[in-house]
Design a protein around this motif. Structure first.
Motif, PDB file in Angstrom:
ATOM      1  N   UNK A 170       6.872 -18.968  26.043  1.00 47.41           N
ATOM      2  CA  UNK A 170       6.301 -18.476  27.304  1.00 47.41           C
ATOM      3  C   UNK A 170       4.930 -19.103  27.546  1.00 47.41           C
ATOM      4  N   UNK A 171       4.107 -19.196  26.476  1.00 49.49           N
ATOM      5  CA  UNK A 171       2.766 -19.769  26.620  1.00 49.49           C
ATOM      6  C   UNK A 171       2.835 -21.237  27.027  1.00 49.49           C
ATOM      7  N   UNK A 172       3.770 -21.971  26.459  1.00 49.14           N
ATOM      8  CA  UNK A 172       3.831 -23.415  26.703  1.00 49.14           C
ATOM      9  C   UNK A 172       4.553 -23.773  27.996  1.00 49.14           C
ATOM     10  N   UNK A 173       5.714 -23.133  28.216  1.00 52.81           N
ATOM     11  CA  UNK A 173       6.569 -23.578  29.319  1.00 52.81           C
ATOM     12  C   UNK A 173       6.790 -22.522  30.392  1.00 52.81           C
ATOM     13  N   UNK A 174       6.126 -21.361  30.250  1.00 48.80           N
ATOM     14  CA  UNK A 174       6.312 -20.298  31.244  1.00 48.80           C
ATOM     15  C   UNK A 174       7.593 -19.528  31.001  1.00 48.80           C
ATOM     16  N   UNK A 175       7.839 -18.557  31.873  1.00 50.80           N
ATOM     17  CA  UNK A 175       9.020 -17.720  31.686  1.00 50.80           C
ATOM     18  C   UNK A 175      10.281 -18.511  32.014  1.00 50.80           C
ATOM     19  N   UNK A 176      11.290 -18.362  31.180  1.00 52.54           N
ATOM     20  CA  UNK A 176      12.526 -19.132  31.346  1.00 52.54           C
ATOM     21  C   UNK A 176      13.612 -18.228  31.901  1.00 52.54           C
ATOM     22  N   UNK A 177      14.320 -18.720  32.915  1.00 51.28           N
ATOM     23  CA  UNK A 177      15.372 -17.899  33.530  1.00 51.28           C
ATOM     24  C   UNK A 177      16.557 -17.739  32.573  1.00 51.28           C
ATOM     25  N   UNK A 178      17.153 -16.579  32.610  1.00 48.63           N
ATOM     26  CA  UNK A 178      18.351 -16.351  31.815  1.00 48.63           C
ATOM     27  C   UNK A 178      19.564 -16.529  32.715  1.00 48.63           C
ATOM     28  N   UNK A 179      20.274 -17.652  32.534  1.00 48.51           N
ATOM     29  CA  UNK A 179      21.435 -17.924  33.401  1.00 48.51           C
ATOM     30  C   UNK A 179      22.716 -17.351  32.828  1.00 48.51           C
TER      31      UNK A 179
END
Ligand SMILES: [Zn+2]
Length: 302
Positions: A170-179
């Motif tokens: 989360x710190x590096x790439x932001x919140x990731x969507x759960x597909x």
């Protein structure tokens, strides 16, 4: 009269006032890539030339003779760059061919699976890998027919990182969507046409599968099995126990990992885009299905 439709104006061969047919033969051209002479035609309706290659799949391809060679290498643990080196072609050609052969394999896989009667005993599981870094995991949902290990369907979904990597991700790439929810619904909707309503579905104890199985296969029986310790030789998919009730899916996952360069455990090859992983998997799954001895014997016997 020539029985060829004009691919440009889509006219069917009809007799015109002055000649027998609207479409006439009009010489040849030599195709150097596969050393064939190709028939050309002239359509007097739209006043345009075309050839017997115009409506083909490989239209305008300069290296059509490489298509099957590249697909064969990609199911044999060879990376994209290494295939380019082996075949002495540019790596961008290999990347393009992966897209072409992958799309073709997707359609062929659907056609192949439609040949068989609906499956009665199936196994479902997820296989995890990543794109670019372990902080961006990807999940592959997979359903296999139990007796034959035929791959019925699969799809690739992005998912957020778990465990120790969750915070870093989360710190590096932001919140990731759960597909995963969307993709699982898509997969199960498609599988409705290949699996019988009153089938038996086996899976591990993952609590998320239950919801989808109830929704899409309300009449089916769902049997859950406890997860077991995995062995290193089986790509972390085969289990250490003597009898594994989920052997069909675990063996298939291990095969997929061993065949696909980017899915091997602790590999240097990685997926850059899940879309490309999806196409690569289509080629591997089609190859897997076409080479199942038991299945193809039953198909030949009728
Ligand atoms: Zn025409």
């Amino acid at each position: 009269m020539i029985k060829i439709n004009c691919p440009i104006c889509l006219k069917k061969p009809t007799r015109s006032k002055y000649s027998n047919s609207v479409v006439k033969k009009s010489g040849f051209f030599y195709r150097s890539s596969d050393r064939k002479s190709v028939q050309r035609y002239y359509c007097s309706q739209c006043k345009k030339h075309f050839s017997s290659a115009t409506a083909g799949d490989c239209f305008k391809q300069k290296k059509r003779h490489m298509n099957s060679k590249i697909a064969r290498l990609l199911v044999g643990v060879v990376s994209l760059r290494e295939s380019a080196r082996i075949l002495k072609i540019n790596r961008k050609t290999v990347a393009r061919k992966l897209i072409f052969m992958g799309r073709k394999a997707e359609l062929d896989l659907k056609k192949f699976n439609a040949k068989f009667p609906k499956a009665k005993h199936v196994v479902f599981d997820d296989l995890e890998t990543f794109e670019h870094t372990k902080c961006k995991p990807v999940s592959i949902g997979l359903m296999v027919e139990e007796e034959t290990r035929r791959i019925l369907g699969y799809n690739v979904a992005r998912m957020p990182a778990k465990g120790l990597l969750a915070k870093i991700s989360v710190a590096k790439y932001g919140k990731r969507v759960d597909e995963r929810p969307k993709k699982r619904t898509e997969l199960f909707t498609y599988l409705n046409s290949l699996v019988e309503e009153e089938s038996i579905i086996k899976s591990d104890e993952c609590p998320y599968y239950f919801k989808y199985i109830i929704r899409h296969f309300p009449k089916a029986g769902h049997i859950k099995f406890k997860g077991r310790a995995s062995s290193i030789v089986g790509q972390g998919e085969l289990k250490k126990v003597g009898f594994d009730p989920l052997f069909a899916i675990n063996h298939t996952c291990a095969t997929l990992r061993a065949r696909t360069c980017r899915l091997i455990r602790r590999t240097w090859c990685t997926t850059k885009k899940p879309e490309m992983l999806n196409l690569h998997l289509a080629i591997v799954c089609l190859h897997h299905n076409l080479n199942l001895k038991k299945l193809n014997q039953s198909l030949a016997a009728g």
